[in-house]
Design a protein around this motif. Structure first.
Motif, short mmCIF file in Angstrom:
data_model
loop_
_atom_site.label_atom_id
_atom_site.label_comp_id
_atom_site.label_asym_id
_atom_site.label_seq_id
_atom_site.Cartn_x
_atom_site.Cartn_y
_atom_site.Cartn_z
N VAL A 33 0.83 -1.21 0.00
CA VAL A 33 0.00 0.00 0.00
C VAL A 33 0.86 1.26 0.00
O VAL A 33 0.44 2.31 -0.48
CB VAL A 33 -0.97 -0.01 1.20
CG1 VAL A 33 -1.99 -1.12 1.05
CG2 VAL A 33 -0.24 -0.12 2.52
N LEU A 34 2.09 1.18 0.53
CA LEU A 34 2.99 2.33 0.47
C LEU A 34 3.38 2.62 -0.98
O LEU A 34 3.35 3.78 -1.42
CB LEU A 34 4.25 2.07 1.30
CG LEU A 34 5.35 3.13 1.17
CD1 LEU A 34 4.88 4.47 1.75
CD2 LEU A 34 6.64 2.67 1.83
N MET A 61 5.52 8.95 5.29
CA MET A 61 4.92 7.63 5.08
C MET A 61 5.98 6.57 4.86
O MET A 61 5.90 5.46 5.40
CB MET A 61 3.96 7.67 3.90
CG MET A 61 2.63 8.34 4.19
SD MET A 61 1.39 7.99 2.91
CE MET A 61 2.15 8.78 1.49
N ILE A 62 6.99 6.90 4.06
CA ILE A 62 8.05 5.93 3.77
C ILE A 62 8.83 5.60 5.05
O ILE A 62 9.08 4.43 5.37
CB ILE A 62 8.99 6.47 2.69
CG1 ILE A 62 8.23 6.64 1.36
CG2 ILE A 62 10.20 5.55 2.50
CD1 ILE A 62 9.03 7.33 0.28
N ALA A 63 9.20 6.65 5.79
CA ALA A 63 9.99 6.44 7.02
C ALA A 63 9.18 5.67 8.06
O ALA A 63 9.70 4.75 8.71
CB ALA A 63 10.44 7.78 7.57
N VAL A 69 7.45 -1.67 10.23
CA VAL A 69 7.81 -3.05 9.88
C VAL A 69 8.84 -3.59 10.86
O VAL A 69 8.74 -4.74 11.32
CB VAL A 69 8.34 -3.10 8.43
CG1 VAL A 69 8.97 -4.46 8.15
CG2 VAL A 69 7.21 -2.83 7.44
N TRP A 70 9.82 -2.76 11.21
CA TRP A 70 10.84 -3.19 12.19
C TRP A 70 10.24 -3.34 13.58
O TRP A 70 10.50 -4.32 14.28
CB TRP A 70 11.98 -2.17 12.21
CG TRP A 70 12.94 -2.39 13.35
CD1 TRP A 70 13.98 -3.28 13.40
CD2 TRP A 70 12.93 -1.71 14.62
NE1 TRP A 70 14.62 -3.19 14.61
CE2 TRP A 70 14.00 -2.24 15.38
CE3 TRP A 70 12.13 -0.72 15.17
CZ2 TRP A 70 14.28 -1.80 16.67
CZ3 TRP A 70 12.41 -0.28 16.46
CH2 TRP A 70 13.48 -0.82 17.20
N PHE A 112 -5.06 4.39 0.77
CA PHE A 112 -5.21 3.08 1.41
C PHE A 112 -4.09 2.77 2.40
O PHE A 112 -4.17 1.77 3.12
CB PHE A 112 -5.28 1.97 0.35
CG PHE A 112 -6.50 2.05 -0.51
CD1 PHE A 112 -7.76 2.00 0.05
CD2 PHE A 112 -6.40 2.17 -1.89
CE1 PHE A 112 -8.90 2.07 -0.73
CE2 PHE A 112 -7.53 2.24 -2.68
CZ PHE A 112 -8.79 2.19 -2.10
N TRP A 113 -3.07 3.59 2.45
CA TRP A 113 -1.94 3.35 3.35
C TRP A 113 -2.38 3.29 4.82
O TRP A 113 -1.75 2.63 5.64
CB TRP A 113 -0.90 4.44 3.15
CG TRP A 113 0.34 4.31 3.99
CD1 TRP A 113 1.43 3.55 3.73
CD2 TRP A 113 0.62 4.99 5.22
NE1 TRP A 113 2.38 3.70 4.72
CE2 TRP A 113 1.89 4.59 5.65
CE3 TRP A 113 -0.10 5.90 6.00
CZ2 TRP A 113 2.48 5.06 6.82
CZ3 TRP A 113 0.48 6.38 7.17
CH2 TRP A 113 1.75 5.95 7.57
N VAL A 114 -3.47 3.97 5.15
CA VAL A 114 -3.91 4.03 6.55
C VAL A 114 -4.40 2.68 7.05
O VAL A 114 -4.54 2.49 8.27
CB VAL A 114 -5.03 5.08 6.72
CG1 VAL A 114 -4.52 6.48 6.36
CG2 VAL A 114 -6.25 4.73 5.87
N MET A 115 -4.69 1.74 6.15
CA MET A 115 -5.18 0.45 6.62
C MET A 115 -4.13 -0.30 7.43
O MET A 115 -4.47 -1.19 8.22
CB MET A 115 -5.66 -0.41 5.43
CG MET A 115 -4.54 -0.99 4.58
SD MET A 115 -5.13 -2.22 3.38
CE MET A 115 -6.29 -1.24 2.43
#
Length: 388
Positions: A33-34, A61-63, A69-70, A112-115
């Motif tokens: 989604v990113l 958003m990328i950072a 994820v980490w 959609f990134w907020v999902m």
């Protein structure tokens, strides 16, 4: 517990394996989604009233995706602060969209990134978490709209319905894992009891019975033979009683953990201050017995390493879904490397008497130790058929 003291988190809950797998899948989804969000913002670059601010939002958003994820990869880092911050970043980017794109925007910057944040709440806090996160995201999205269009309504509807459904599925999978683990432990324990019973019956009990009988026959030669026979008979009786107790643990029934702890601490050499709820804390009999044994092991460590006269405090708390027992003393604490060194040297007292018991019960143990003293926090999940 003191944050300055060394701490060891001993994660043993079987449902964490399900949560780990779901967060790994979510990490892949976050990246997908990113990429979609970045591509759409580049494609719609002419929609930005403030291009520099738009670039900044995309970089955020990328950072944040890389950090999330980490962070979610390790159970220790999945704290409430992380989930709140995750949801805050998602809602914040939605609220910033009209300032960056203008009030006539058709699509928010994150899209959609907020999902990712909503699904993280659903995985970790199940249906209620999924619903709460979905409501926050939906409210943020609706607050920046001048008109409620059919497309906006559809997005909000999918959020509010999808969050709780994913959360319900995550909770169901976790409960299924707990039940499967409990059934497996019970099956293994039953097989082990049967194997030990056969071995004891075929060997030790027959030898003790023979010694008892021959000792009685040889009493005329020496009183010591009679004494040997008597001791052998006592040990045979005690061993048969122990086997029967083990067999009864296969069908444990219910037991009051508060009463069991009261009885155990009353007879312990360490002076214990016990605090329990005003009502019985019902658990399966085998769970109550093992948890009581783990608390006794903690108190034994106080007697051994602090002193038989050292005071200790035991607190029992029933949260409904989890039973928590805290055991605290005011000793010098456990050096940070003592447990690791002891385990390497084959001395597994703590690992076997406390940690292993909690692992077998599907719970976990948290140790906080330092100059202020030592505190064990033992947690076991309440079976869904018991309690509230």
């Amino acid at each position: 517990m003191s944050d300055a003291a060394p701490r060891w988190r001993l994660w043993t809950r079987p449902d964490l394996a399900v949560e780990d797998r779901m967060f790994r899948a979510l990490a892949v989804l976050r990246v997908v989604v990113l990429v979609n969000a970045v591509a759409l913002n580049v494609y719609r670059a002419d929609n930005f009233r403030h291009p520099v601010a738009g670039i900044f939002c995309v970089v955020v958003m990328i950072a944040w995706t890389a950090y999330a994820v980490w962070a979610y990869a390790e159970p220790l880092r999945r704290t409430a602060w992380l989930l709140v911050a995750d949801l805050g970043v998602a809602a914040g980017l939605i609220l910033l969209s009209p300032l960056v794109k203008g009030e006539t925007l058709r699509a928010t910057i994150p899209g959609f990134w907020v999902m990712g944040a909503m699904l993280a709440w659903a995985i970790h806090w199940h249906a209620r978490g999924g619903l709460a996160a979905a409501v926050v995201v939906a409210a943020a999205d609706l607050s920046i709209r001048q008109d409620l269009t059919q497309g906006n309504y559809g997005n909000v509807f999918l959020l509010v319905v999808g969050g709780p459904i994913v959360g319900f599925m995550a909770g169901s999978l976790s409960r299924m894992e707990d039940q499967r683990d409990a059934a497996l432990r019970q099956a293994v324990a039953g097989e082990e009891r049967a194997r030990l019973a056969r071995a004891v019956h075929d060997g030790v009990l027959q030898v003790l019975s023979l010694v008892q009988r021959r000792g009685t026959e040889l009493e005329r030669l020496s009183p010591e033979f009679a004494e040997l026979g008597r001791l052998a008979g006592e040990q045979e009786t005690a061993l048969r009683s122990l086997i029967r107790q083990q067999d009864r643990r296969g069908d444990p029934g219910e037991a009051d953990l508060a009463a069991a702890l009261e009885e155990m601490t009353r007879g312990h050499s360490v002076p214990v201050t016990l605090s329990t709820p005003g009502v019985p804390v019902a658990l399966p009999g085998d769970v109550a017995a093992e948890l009581t044994a783990a608390v006794r092991a903690c108190l034994d460590n106080v007697a051994t390493h602090v002193g038989a006269d050292a005071p200790a405090w035991v607190l029992l708390d029933d949260t409904g879904g989890t039973v928590v027992v805290s055991v605290r003393d005011e000793g010098p604490g456990i050096p940070a490397d003592r447990l690791a060194v002891a385990e390497e040297e084959g001395r597994l007292g703590v690992a076997q008497s406390i940690v292993a018991r909690l692992r077998e019960l599907g719970g976990d143990a948290d140790l906080d130790s330092g100059p202020h003293g030592t505190e064990w926090e033992l947690r076991v999940p309440r079976p869904p058929t018991l309690g509230s």
